[in-house]
Design an enzyme around this catalytic site. Structure first.
Site, PDB file in Angstrom:
ATOM      1  N   HIS A  36       0.853  -1.191   0.000  1.00 26.59           N
ATOM      2  CA  HIS A  36       0.000   0.000   0.000  1.00 26.59           C
ATOM      3  C   HIS A  36       0.884   1.235   0.000  1.00 26.59           C
ATOM      4  O   HIS A  36       1.959   1.225   0.591  1.00 26.59           O
ATOM      5  CB  HIS A  36      -0.932  -0.030   1.210  1.00 26.59           C
ATOM      6  CG  HIS A  36      -1.865  -1.211   1.168  1.00 26.59           C
ATOM      7  ND1 HIS A  36      -2.150  -1.983   2.256  1.00 26.59           N
ATOM      8  CD2 HIS A  36      -2.547  -1.738   0.138  1.00 26.59           C
ATOM      9  CE1 HIS A  36      -2.987  -2.952   1.900  1.00 26.59           C
ATOM     10  NE2 HIS A  36      -3.240  -2.824   0.605  1.00 26.59           N
ATOM     11  N   PHE A  37       0.444   2.272  -0.676  1.00 28.48           N
ATOM     12  CA  PHE A  37       1.333   3.435  -0.799  1.00 28.48           C
ATOM     13  C   PHE A  37       0.569   4.713  -1.114  1.00 28.48           C
ATOM     14  O   PHE A  37      -0.580   4.682  -1.561  1.00 28.48           O
ATOM     15  CB  PHE A  37       2.377   3.193  -1.896  1.00 28.48           C
ATOM     16  CG  PHE A  37       1.792   3.026  -3.278  1.00 28.48           C
ATOM     17  CD1 PHE A  37       1.515   4.139  -4.072  1.00 28.48           C
ATOM     18  CD2 PHE A  37       1.498   1.770  -3.793  1.00 28.48           C
ATOM     19  CE1 PHE A  37       0.955   3.996  -5.347  1.00 28.48           C
ATOM     20  CE2 PHE A  37       0.941   1.620  -5.069  1.00 28.48           C
ATOM     21  CZ  PHE A  37       0.673   2.737  -5.841  1.00 28.48           C
ATOM     22  N   HIS A  76      -4.521  -4.838 -12.736  1.00 31.38           N
ATOM     23  CA  HIS A  76      -4.614  -3.918 -11.586  1.00 31.38           C
ATOM     24  C   HIS A  76      -3.234  -3.432 -11.163  1.00 31.38           C
ATOM     25  O   HIS A  76      -3.076  -2.809 -10.127  1.00 31.38           O
ATOM     26  CB  HIS A  76      -5.307  -4.605 -10.419  1.00 31.38           C
ATOM     27  CG  HIS A  76      -4.384  -5.423  -9.566  1.00 31.38           C
ATOM     28  ND1 HIS A  76      -3.529  -6.377 -10.073  1.00 31.38           N
ATOM     29  CD2 HIS A  76      -4.169  -5.420  -8.225  1.00 31.38           C
ATOM     30  CE1 HIS A  76      -2.839  -6.919  -9.086  1.00 31.38           C
ATOM     31  NE2 HIS A  76      -3.212  -6.363  -7.961  1.00 31.38           N
ATOM     32  N   GLY A  77      -2.231  -3.739 -11.966  1.00 30.56           N
ATOM     33  CA  GLY A  77      -0.871  -3.331 -11.622  1.00 30.56           C
ATOM     34  C   GLY A  77       0.081  -4.120 -12.494  1.00 30.56           C
ATOM     35  O   GLY A  77      -0.315  -4.646 -13.549  1.00 30.56           O
TER      36      GLY A  77
END
Ligand code: 5GP
Ligand code: MN
Ligand code: MN
Length: 473
Positions: A200-201, A393-394
């Protein structure tokens, strides 16, 4: 229309078809395990469609990067397919700053500190956000937050933060909330406006518009060199509490109905069973928590920007969307129940499920890469219907945390962040060892992932964004 079948294949597994949207090299690198896992997931009754995006990789029971679809009236819901961090998702805010405004590495450090001060990884002290009722957040989502927490440079009435989101609020049967014990409510309350650990970031990035879709980018309010804020977080311990409560109930229902697959970790229940319905209700509560949490994180970031750069610093919401959830959606006028685990919805222009401000262009799809590489802002295209408008998603993990720690040296990690150079990606952790398992080498090559997504005709690039500074959980 299919653009290029070298980015798509249909795999005929014993339990059913798996659709994989990935170029050759990415597909081969996935290995055999995701296919074995897909075969287990395809044993869940009535499953109509299952696919992997190119970032797919092994997760618990179901690969991250999965889209799984049922007809709504004969549907199943699977907490395993949704995944543990219910409602995990992305948010991007535009700023009125240019990358040049953050050219000074000391200023980027100061900004990172100011963000860190407002956003703990784990819990806020007791008494924080005493003006927010958790019950309001769980029931009303963004509408349950007091008006003063507006992360946009507008008065609350004009704020884009309520309109430029995939979902501001999910409605459900609130009685389900009684099933979660009180001490877990207290914990969840203290986690409002916290990031959570791992990947998370909060990241500051600089925009480069894609020439082919410059007009869409400009309509969204983007310009070259603009600083944007990208936020990745989820439902924190509330999602965990939901899984804990529902997991055992779902398993009991499976036993009662004689349901199961080759993988005992794969939990699922009919949508019309009590356990299935309770999970869906509590999942919606978690989605409400997650979107409110990202909203508060964005509010804290705006505060930090103003403290560091002056009161003229402004932000406004570009979009907020989820990548771990299940939802009833209409596709070709047919009511379906769609699970996305590590997959992003990316709707094309004119699709009725776009929020009103993005009806004409399609909404932004927010795709992170890694702290040392690019991230992307995408837009849906009509041919994305072939995958129920799901995209990556990434970049997706390519090796485990431990394997990354063993493979990558601190010097290599520092080099990938350009430490010591003018364009260093400033991070909040003083010792890079602490987050080496989050180095870019832990992830697939995001440019290749995006090439597969566009090549398969699932979405188009609007902007490529370069990291300037990252606050990691
Ligand atoms: P997940 O939702 O599966 O936990 O992770 C989503 C994606 O976020 C990962 O696949 C990876 O591509 C991306 N990511 C992880 N850490 C960072 C980061 O620090 N910065 C950016 N821009 N992306 C990241
Ligand atoms: Mn998450
Ligand atoms: Mn996530």
């Amino acid at each position: 229309m299919i653009q290029n079948e070298s980015y798509y294949r249909r795999i005929d597994l014993p339990a059913g078809d798996l659709h994989v949207y990935a170029g050759d090299a990415l597909f081969r690198a996935m290995g055999a395990k995701p296919l074995e896992m897909a075969n287990n997931n395809l044993q869940i009754p009535n499953i109509r469609y299952m696919s992997y995006t190119p970032d797919a990789h092994v997760g618990v029971g179901t690969c991250i990067g999965t889209t799984a679809v049922w007809k709504a009236d004969e549907g199943f819901v699977s907490p395993t397919i949704v995944g543990s961090d219910i409602g995990c998702g992305m948010r991007v805010h535009l700023t009125n700053l240019d990358a040049d405004d953050l050219k000074d590495v000391k200023l980027r450090r100061k900004l990172v500190k100011a963000i860190e001060k407002r956003i703990p990884t784990e819990n806020h002290a007791r008494g924080h956000f005493s003006d927010i009722r958790l019950e309001d957040v769980l029931i009303k989502g963004l509408h349950g937050l007091p008006g003063k927490y507006v992360p946009d440079a507008y008065t609350p009435r004009r704020a884009t933060s309520l309109t430029h989101v995939e979902h501001a609020r999910f409605r459900y049967d609130e009685n389900a909330l009684n099933r979660i014990p009180e001490h877990l409510w207290h914990r969840a309350h203290r986690q409002l406006c916290t990031l959570g650990g791992g990947n998370h970031f909060v990241e500051l990035q600089a925009v480069t518009l894609d020439e082919a879709n410059r007009d869409i980018g400009e309509r969204w309010g983007l310009r070259d060199g603009q600083v944007i804020v990208m936020i990745h977080s989820g439902s924190r311990s509330w999602g965990g509490a939901v899984n804990q409560h529902c997991g055992s109930e779902v398993v009991k229902t499976m036993r009662k109905l004689g349901l199961g697959t080759a993988d005992p970790k794969l939990a699922f229940a009919p949508l019309d069973s009590e356990a299935g319905a309770t999970y869906v209700n509590l999942m919606y509560a978690a989605l409400n928590f997650a979107v409110a949490n990202r909203h508060l994180l964005a509010f804290a970031v705006r505060d930090a920007l103003r403290e560091t750069l002056g009161p003229q610093a402004e932000t406004r919401t570009l979009y907020d969307l989820m990548h771990n959830y299940a939802l009833e959606e209409s596709h070709n006028d047919e009511p379906l129940f769609v699970h996305r685990k590590g997959a992003t919805r990316s709707l094309p222009p004119g699709h009725p499920d776009n929020p009103e401000p993005y009806m004409e262009t399609g909404h932004p799809a927010l795709i992170p890469g890694s702290m040392g590489t690019s991230s992307y802002l995408m837009v849906g295209v009509q041919s994305g219907a072939r995958n129920y408008h799901s995209i990556c998603h990434g970049a997706g993990r390519v090796r485990s945390r431990n394997a990354t720690k063993q493979l990558v040296t601190v010097d290599e990690f520092a080099a990938s962040l350009r430490v010591g150079q003018e364009d260093e990606v400033v991070v909040n952790h003083r010792a890079l060892e602490a987050i080496i398992d989050e180095s870019p080498q832990a992830y697939k090559d995001v440019d290749q992932i995006i090439e597969s997504v566009t090549g398969a005709g699932l979405a188009a690039v609007v902007a490529k964004c370069r990291p300037l500074a990252t606050v990691k959980g």
